[in-house]
Design a protein around this motif. Structure first.
Motif, PDB file in Angstrom:
ATOM      1  N   ASP A 151       0.832  -1.211   0.000  1.00 37.85           N
ATOM      2  CA  ASP A 151       0.000   0.000   0.000  1.00 37.85           C
ATOM      3  C   ASP A 151       0.865   1.259   0.000  1.00 37.85           C
ATOM      4  N   GLU A 152       1.956   1.231   0.780  1.00 42.12           N
ATOM      5  CA  GLU A 152       2.847   2.396   0.827  1.00 42.12           C
ATOM      6  C   GLU A 152       3.435   2.680  -0.545  1.00 42.12           C
ATOM      7  N   ALA A 153       3.877   1.629  -1.235  1.00 50.16           N
ATOM      8  CA  ALA A 153       4.491   1.810  -2.550  1.00 50.16           C
ATOM      9  C   ALA A 153       3.479   2.310  -3.577  1.00 50.16           C
ATOM     10  N   LYS A 154       2.213   1.898  -3.431  1.00 47.15           N
ATOM     11  CA  LYS A 154       1.186   2.343  -4.374  1.00 47.15           C
ATOM     12  C   LYS A 154       0.909   3.835  -4.268  1.00 47.15           C
ATOM     13  N   THR A 155       1.167   4.405  -3.117  1.00 48.08           N
ATOM     14  CA  THR A 155       0.856   5.822  -2.915  1.00 48.08           C
ATOM     15  C   THR A 155       2.005   6.742  -3.315  1.00 48.08           C
ATOM     16  N   LYS A 156       3.119   6.172  -3.726  1.00 46.98           N
ATOM     17  CA  LYS A 156       4.302   6.972  -4.063  1.00 46.98           C
ATOM     18  C   LYS A 156       4.720   6.703  -5.506  1.00 46.98           C
ATOM     19  N   PRO A 157       5.500   7.585  -6.077  1.00 50.88           N
ATOM     20  CA  PRO A 157       6.011   7.325  -7.432  1.00 50.88           C
ATOM     21  C   PRO A 157       6.861   6.049  -7.440  1.00 50.88           C
ATOM     22  N   LEU A 158       6.882   5.369  -8.573  1.00 52.63           N
ATOM     23  CA  LEU A 158       7.703   4.167  -8.692  1.00 52.63           C
ATOM     24  C   LEU A 158       9.165   4.519  -8.489  1.00 52.63           C
ATOM     25  N   SER A 159       9.891   3.637  -7.806  1.00 55.55           N
ATOM     26  CA  SER A 159      11.327   3.839  -7.615  1.00 55.55           C
ATOM     27  C   SER A 159      12.037   3.713  -8.959  1.00 55.55           C
ATOM     28  N   MET A 160      13.288   4.117  -8.996  1.00 51.60           N
ATOM     29  CA  MET A 160      14.080   3.995 -10.220  1.00 51.60           C
ATOM     30  C   MET A 160      14.171   2.538 -10.653  1.00 51.60           C
ATOM     31  N   GLY A 161      14.317   1.629  -9.677  1.00 50.67           N
ATOM     32  CA  GLY A 161      14.405   0.211  -9.996  1.00 50.67           C
ATOM     33  C   GLY A 161      13.127  -0.330 -10.596  1.00 50.67           C
ATOM     34  N   LEU A 162      11.980   0.069 -10.042  1.00 54.28           N
ATOM     35  CA  LEU A 162      10.709  -0.394 -10.587  1.00 54.28           C
ATOM     36  C   LEU A 162      10.447   0.195 -11.964  1.00 54.28           C
ATOM     37  N   ASN A 163      10.822   1.434 -12.170  1.00 55.26           N
ATOM     38  CA  ASN A 163      10.698   2.017 -13.509  1.00 55.26           C
ATOM     39  C   ASN A 163      11.553   1.249 -14.511  1.00 55.26           C
ATOM     40  N   ALA A 164      12.760   0.879 -14.107  1.00 54.58           N
ATOM     41  CA  ALA A 164      13.637   0.101 -14.984  1.00 54.58           C
ATOM     42  C   ALA A 164      13.054  -1.286 -15.229  1.00 54.58           C
ATOM     43  N   PHE A 165      12.462  -1.897 -14.192  1.00 56.93           N
ATOM     44  CA  PHE A 165      11.819  -3.212 -14.310  1.00 56.93           C
ATOM     45  C   PHE A 165      10.732  -3.157 -15.394  1.00 56.93           C
ATOM     46  N   VAL A 166       9.872  -2.161 -15.323  1.00 57.88           N
ATOM     47  CA  VAL A 166       8.794  -1.998 -16.292  1.00 57.88           C
ATOM     48  C   VAL A 166       9.355  -1.743 -17.688  1.00 57.88           C
ATOM     49  N   SER A 167      10.385  -0.923 -17.791  1.00 54.48           N
ATOM     50  CA  SER A 167      10.986  -0.619 -19.082  1.00 54.48           C
ATOM     51  C   SER A 167      11.581  -1.875 -19.731  1.00 54.48           C
ATOM     52  N   ILE A 168      12.297  -2.670 -18.951  1.00 56.40           N
ATOM     53  CA  ILE A 168      12.893  -3.905 -19.487  1.00 56.40           C
ATOM     54  C   ILE A 168      11.806  -4.871 -19.914  1.00 56.40           C
ATOM     55  N   TYR A 169      10.760  -4.989 -19.093  1.00 58.80           N
ATOM     56  CA  TYR A 169       9.644  -5.857 -19.456  1.00 58.80           C
ATOM     57  C   TYR A 169       9.054  -5.437 -20.803  1.00 58.80           C
ATOM     58  N   ASN A 170       8.818  -4.140 -20.964  1.00 59.93           N
ATOM     59  CA  ASN A 170       8.230  -3.662 -22.212  1.00 59.93           C
ATOM     60  C   ASN A 170       9.138  -3.939 -23.407  1.00 59.93           C
ATOM     61  N   GLN A 171      10.450  -3.882 -23.218  1.00 60.66           N
ATOM     62  CA  GLN A 171      11.386  -4.235 -24.289  1.00 60.66           C
ATOM     63  C   GLN A 171      11.294  -5.726 -24.613  1.00 60.66           C
ATOM     64  N   LEU A 172      11.171  -6.569 -23.578  1.00 64.91           N
ATOM     65  CA  LEU A 172      11.046  -8.012 -23.805  1.00 64.91           C
ATOM     66  C   LEU A 172       9.798  -8.328 -24.614  1.00 64.91           C
ATOM     67  N   ARG A 173       8.718  -7.632 -24.310  1.00 66.79           N
ATOM     68  CA  ARG A 173       7.453  -7.865 -25.015  1.00 66.79           C
ATOM     69  C   ARG A 173       7.597  -7.610 -26.513  1.00 66.79           C
TER      70      ARG A 173
END
Length: 147
Positions: free
Chosen positions: A120-142
């Motif tokens: 819940d705490e993480a949902k209320t805050k901007p994504l960390s740099m690591g999570l942004n990178a996680f999403v970016s890499i996932y989108n590249q894999l797709r």
């Protein structure tokens, strides 16, 4: 001090079976519980993307002693390591997103399922740099063709 570490790698085996993944997850979950590490593993089309979070010494220890020398993968690339103020996956010793979830529930983006797994705490805050990178890499894999 809490840190997050994100890495990606490629499976050595052409096909990782469900049994292989279950074994990998069972070992990671047991070790992570012992070390106080939380995180998320994504496996898609023969590639792994994992984010670990915990005390710096614990995260680096697991990465250097267990992940680095593991012969089940190659092309290990530490993408990101940074300090964080809170855990995003405190309820997961090792959460998992696999091919069935990717193919059936996330036609365009990992962010939908990822948001459901965050604390819940993480949902209320901007994504960390690591999570942004996680999403970016996932989108590249797709976007990459099947091997």
């Amino acid at each position: 001090m809490l840190v997050e570490l994100l890495y990606c790698s490629v499976s050595v085996a052409p096909q990782i079976t469900d049994a292989d993944l279950e074994h990998i997850l069972a070992c990671a979950r047991r070790r992570n519980l012992e070390e106080g590490i939380t995180g998320m593993l994504l496996y898609y089309r023969g590639e792994f993307v994992q984010i670990l979070e915990g005390r710096k010494k614990s995260v680096e220890n697991v990465y250097e002693k267990f992940i680095g020398p593991d012969l089940k993968h190659t092309a290990l690339n530490k993408v990101h390591q940074n300090t964080i103020s809170h855990r995003s996956f405190s309820e997961w010793s090792m959460g998992f997103i696999g091919e069935p979830e990717v193919e059936s529930r996330m036609p365009l983006s990992v962010i939908g399922i990822l948001m459901n797994l965050l604390t819940d705490e993480a949902k209320t805050k901007p994504l960390s740099m690591g999570l942004n990178a996680f999403v970016s890499i996932y989108n590249q894999l797709r976007k990459s063709p099947y091997r």
